[in-house]
Design a protein around this motif. Structure first.
Motif, short mmCIF file in Angstrom:
data_model
loop_
_atom_site.label_atom_id
_atom_site.label_comp_id
_atom_site.label_asym_id
_atom_site.label_seq_id
_atom_site.Cartn_x
_atom_site.Cartn_y
_atom_site.Cartn_z
N ALA A 242 0.82 -1.21 0.00
CA ALA A 242 0.00 0.00 0.00
C ALA A 242 0.86 1.26 0.00
CB ALA A 242 -0.91 -0.01 1.21
N THR A 243 0.42 2.24 -0.74
CA THR A 243 1.08 3.54 -0.85
C THR A 243 0.03 4.63 -0.65
OG1 THR A 243 0.69 3.59 -3.22
CG2 THR A 243 2.82 2.71 -2.48
N LYS A 244 0.52 5.86 -0.57
CA LYS A 244 -0.38 7.02 -0.48
C LYS A 244 -1.34 7.03 -1.67
CE LYS A 244 1.50 10.88 0.74
NZ LYS A 244 0.84 11.15 2.05
N GLY A 245 -0.81 6.77 -2.86
CA GLY A 245 -1.65 6.78 -4.05
C GLY A 245 -2.73 5.70 -4.01
N ALA A 246 -2.39 4.54 -3.47
CA ALA A 246 -3.38 3.46 -3.37
C ALA A 246 -4.51 3.86 -2.44
CB ALA A 246 -2.71 2.18 -2.88
N ALA A 247 -4.19 4.51 -1.32
CA ALA A 247 -5.23 4.95 -0.40
C ALA A 247 -6.14 5.98 -1.05
CB ALA A 247 -4.58 5.54 0.86
N ILE A 248 -5.56 6.92 -1.79
CA ILE A 248 -6.37 7.93 -2.48
C ILE A 248 -7.24 7.27 -3.55
CG2 ILE A 248 -6.28 9.96 -3.96
CD1 ILE A 248 -3.58 10.65 -2.56
N ALA A 249 -6.64 6.37 -4.31
CA ALA A 249 -7.39 5.69 -5.38
C ALA A 249 -8.57 4.93 -4.81
CB ALA A 249 -6.45 4.75 -6.14
N LEU A 250 -8.36 4.23 -3.70
CA LEU A 250 -9.46 3.48 -3.10
C LEU A 250 -10.54 4.43 -2.60
CD1 LEU A 250 -10.66 0.79 -2.37
CD2 LEU A 250 -9.29 0.77 -0.27
N LYS A 251 -10.16 5.61 -2.15
CA LYS A 251 -11.17 6.58 -1.73
C LYS A 251 -12.04 7.02 -2.90
CE LYS A 251 -8.58 9.47 0.81
NZ LYS A 251 -8.36 10.71 1.61
N THR A 252 -11.49 7.12 -4.11
CA THR A 252 -12.34 7.47 -5.24
C THR A 252 -13.38 6.39 -5.49
OG1 THR A 252 -10.97 6.49 -7.02
CG2 THR A 252 -10.43 8.75 -6.32
N ARG A 253 -13.01 5.14 -5.28
CA ARG A 253 -13.99 4.05 -5.43
C ARG A 253 -15.05 4.12 -4.34
NH1 ARG A 253 -11.80 -2.03 -5.22
NH2 ARG A 253 -11.00 -1.50 -7.31
N VAL A 254 -14.61 4.28 -3.11
CA VAL A 254 -15.54 4.31 -1.98
C VAL A 254 -16.53 5.47 -2.13
CG1 VAL A 254 -15.67 4.78 0.51
CG2 VAL A 254 -14.00 3.13 -0.37
N LYS A 255 -16.04 6.64 -2.49
CA LYS A 255 -16.93 7.80 -2.63
C LYS A 255 -17.84 7.67 -3.84
CE LYS A 255 -14.27 11.15 0.04
NZ LYS A 255 -15.38 11.68 0.87
N LEU A 256 -17.42 6.93 -4.86
CA LEU A 256 -18.31 6.65 -5.98
C LEU A 256 -19.49 5.82 -5.49
CD1 LEU A 256 -18.20 7.30 -9.10
CD2 LEU A 256 -17.48 4.93 -9.40
N HIS A 257 -19.23 4.84 -4.63
CA HIS A 257 -20.31 4.02 -4.06
C HIS A 257 -21.22 4.86 -3.17
CE1 HIS A 257 -19.41 -0.27 -5.11
NE2 HIS A 257 -18.30 0.31 -5.53
N MET A 258 -20.67 5.87 -2.55
CA MET A 258 -21.46 6.77 -1.70
C MET A 258 -22.23 7.81 -2.51
SD MET A 258 -18.58 7.44 1.25
CE MET A 258 -19.63 8.51 2.26
N ARG A 259 -21.97 7.86 -3.81
CA ARG A 259 -22.57 8.86 -4.70
C ARG A 259 -22.18 10.27 -4.29
NH1 ARG A 259 -26.30 6.43 -7.84
NH2 ARG A 259 -27.49 8.34 -8.21
N ASP A 260 -20.99 10.38 -3.73
CA ASP A 260 -20.42 11.66 -3.34
C ASP A 260 -19.56 12.15 -4.49
OD1 ASP A 260 -19.12 13.82 -2.24
OD2 ASP A 260 -18.11 12.69 -0.64
N TRP A 261 -20.22 12.74 -5.51
CA TRP A 261 -19.52 13.09 -6.74
C TRP A 261 -18.43 14.11 -6.48
CZ3 TRP A 261 -21.48 9.04 -8.37
CH2 TRP A 261 -22.85 8.78 -8.42
N ALA A 262 -18.73 15.11 -5.64
CA ALA A 262 -17.71 16.12 -5.33
C ALA A 262 -16.53 15.48 -4.62
CB ALA A 262 -18.32 17.23 -4.48
N GLY A 263 -16.80 14.50 -3.75
CA GLY A 263 -15.73 13.82 -3.03
C GLY A 263 -14.85 12.99 -3.95
#
Length: 525
Positions: A242-263
């Motif tokens: 795991a790297t900083k980039g991996a954590a950020i990338a996974l957050k884009t997936r998680v927020k997509l599931h939350m329908r948090d488009w701005a996030g």
């Protein structure tokens, strides 16, 4: 409750090998990890007594994720080896289960005792428990002056990244999507942050119920925010740790599931420049020139953000490797591409991604996983292409069609000259969702998209899609970009979103041990 005395006798958890792997409550397994010798008998007490052993304890969490247990301790690629990919594919319609191996998952005939969903659940919680043990052990190692706070925080960041990844996998299989209720207050899964490694914690775990989906996602983001803040941007093993980039990338997936488009856009902008060429300032991620390269060069390519490593010395065995399950050239070829996606009009006939395949007299198979001999194909978790398409969808939904289209065409354009022009609104969102089906074919992501889109019912099936039945398949059902599939081939019917089978049941092993969970079983099971 029959296993409780066993667990109490096994509280000194072996973190490396052989290991007792705790599930949500009372599940255990034995597993050997040959490459970690001579530290192959470390107990929890001894695992955090030298810096070298702490490092190996962290490696043990990755190992639990890469190749967890199956009945009797067999290695079948649970939870994030081949099983993760196969489960995600076989719950959707674009890959086709040909044999009995994943027939229950493919046909949605599972129950609370079905092996595929039971072991997915139990091995995911085993990863979580190991992560929690490592977090606690590393904190003590820092307090004792064994390692520095900076090193310790980075180790904890890795453990929290894996803990978040595991909980999200549980949420997309065992709970309704984030938008099922307006405030996401419906039942999710128990979010575990303490190890089950003392009698008191065993008792506590036996009474822990399910968090709401809202709270589960909030805790996911807490873990990923910590990981982002404490993980390095680059590593010698850039892809498999795991790297900083991996954590950020996974957050884009998680927020997509939350329908948090701005996030999604906010997180994605940390990795994705405002305009092309889209080379990330964090981690140096960029699309490879060929769509085949991330699979031809598992451990050394610019596009793979995070994958679980397999090797000839540590793999998921014949019955659990990607090369065996998907590859028909020397492998078992149990899962093929479905005519449903092969024939889709939105997939151009001359698309280079059609070349990452192998054809036989029976079907067409993906060739993303090609090492059937030693099972060394890595298990893909996230590629930069997904980050680009996550941001593209969020931008399209937020109204920035120009940037969304540029990101979509960046992914599509490396494989075909048939890129999109002047798309906006619903048509653009649909094109992005369609592109995900092509780009991530055979990578286990299809169910995640079905899960997050089903309640909306606009850009994907409003439930479990109808599927081609292997018994009805004919080789001439495959007609690239034809736009249709023979009606008689599609013999596994659509299951609507409101049907109880849309999500998996909690395993019988867990509800028998925990009366709180027994009262919170998913309806219908």
């Amino acid at each position: 409750m029959k296993n409780r005395s066993f667990i109490k006798n096994k509280l000194k958890l072996a973190l490396l090998a052989p290991a007792v792997c705790f599930s949500l409550m009372l599940t255990s397994c034995d597993k050997e990890v040959t490459e970690l010798a001579p530290y192959d008998r470390l107990t929890e007490e001894s695992a955090f007594t030298t810096p070298e052993r702490v490092e190996l304890a962290v490696a043990g969490v990755y190992d639990a994720a890469q190749s967890g247990f199956y009945a009797g301790g067999a290695v079948r690629g649970y939870p994030f080896g081949a099983a993760h990919v196969e489960q995600g594919d076989n719950r959707g319609e674009d890959m086709l289960n040909l044999e009995a191996f994943y027939a229950i998952t493919y046909g949605s005939t599972y129950n609370a005792a079905s092996a595929n969903n039971v072991y997915h659940f139990e091995t995911l919680y085993a990863v979580i428990n190991k992560a929690n043990i490592v977090i606690e052990g590393v904190e003590k190692a820092v307090a004792d002056g064994l390692i520095t706070a900076e090193v310790g925080n980075a180790y904890i960041g890795e453990a929290r990244f894996l803990r978040a990844l595991s909980h999200h996998e549980l949420l997309v299989h065992f709970a309704r999507p984030y938008n099922h209720t307006p405030d996401a207050s419906h039942l999710g899964v128990p979010y575990r942050t303490l190890p089950v490694n003392t009698p008191a914690r065993v008792e506590e775990a036996a009474q822990q119920g399910r968090d709401s989906v809202r709270d589960g996602y909030a805790k996911l983001l807490e873990d990923l925010n910590y990981a982002e803040a404490n993980l390095p941007e680059t590593r010698s093993k850039q892809i498999s740790r795991a790297t900083k980039g991996a954590a950020i990338a996974l957050k884009t997936r998680v927020k997509l599931h939350m329908r948090d488009w701005a996030g999604v856009i906010e997180e994605g902008n940390k990795l994705v420049p405002a305009s092309g060429p889209f080379e990330s300032a964090v981690g140096g991620y960029e699309l490879t020139a060929s769509p085949d390269e991330p699979f031809a060069n598992n451990g050394a390519n610019s596009e793979s953000v995070f994958s679980f490593e397999n090797s000839a010395n540590d793999n998921a065995s014949v019955n659990g490797s990607l090369g065996q399950m998907y590859n028909v050239a020397g492998g078992r070829g149990l899962v093929s591409i479905s005519p449903i996606i092969w024939n889709a009009e939105f997939w151009p006939e001359d698309d280079a991604r059609r070349d990452i395949t192998k054809s036989t007299a029976r079907a067409i198979y993906t060739y993303k996983y090609r090492d059937a001999q030693t099972q060394s194909d890595w298990s893909p978790i996230m590629r930069y292409a997904e980050v680009l398409l996550n941001v593209a969808e969020a931008e399209a939904r937020a109204g920035d069609s120009a940037r969304a289209l540029e990101l979509l065409n960046a992914v599509r354009g490396r494989s075909t000259d048939e890129v999109y022009a002047d798309l906006a609104g619903d048509a653009l969102i649909q094109a992005i969702v369609n592109e995900r089906r092509i780009e991530f074919l055979g990578e286990g992501l299809r169910w995640k998209d079905i899960h997050r889109l089903a309640k909306e019912g606009k850009y994907g099936p409003a439930g479990i899609p109808a599927k081609v039945a292997s018994a009805n398949l004919k080789r001439d059902d495959f007609v690239a970009a034809s736009g249709s599939v023979r009606d008689a081939a599609i013999a596994i019917p659509f299951i609507p979103y409101d049907d109880f089978r849309f999500i998996w049941p909690l395993p019988i092993s867990e509800i028998n041990a925990n009366p709180v969970l027994a009262a919170q079983q998913n309806p219908g099971y």
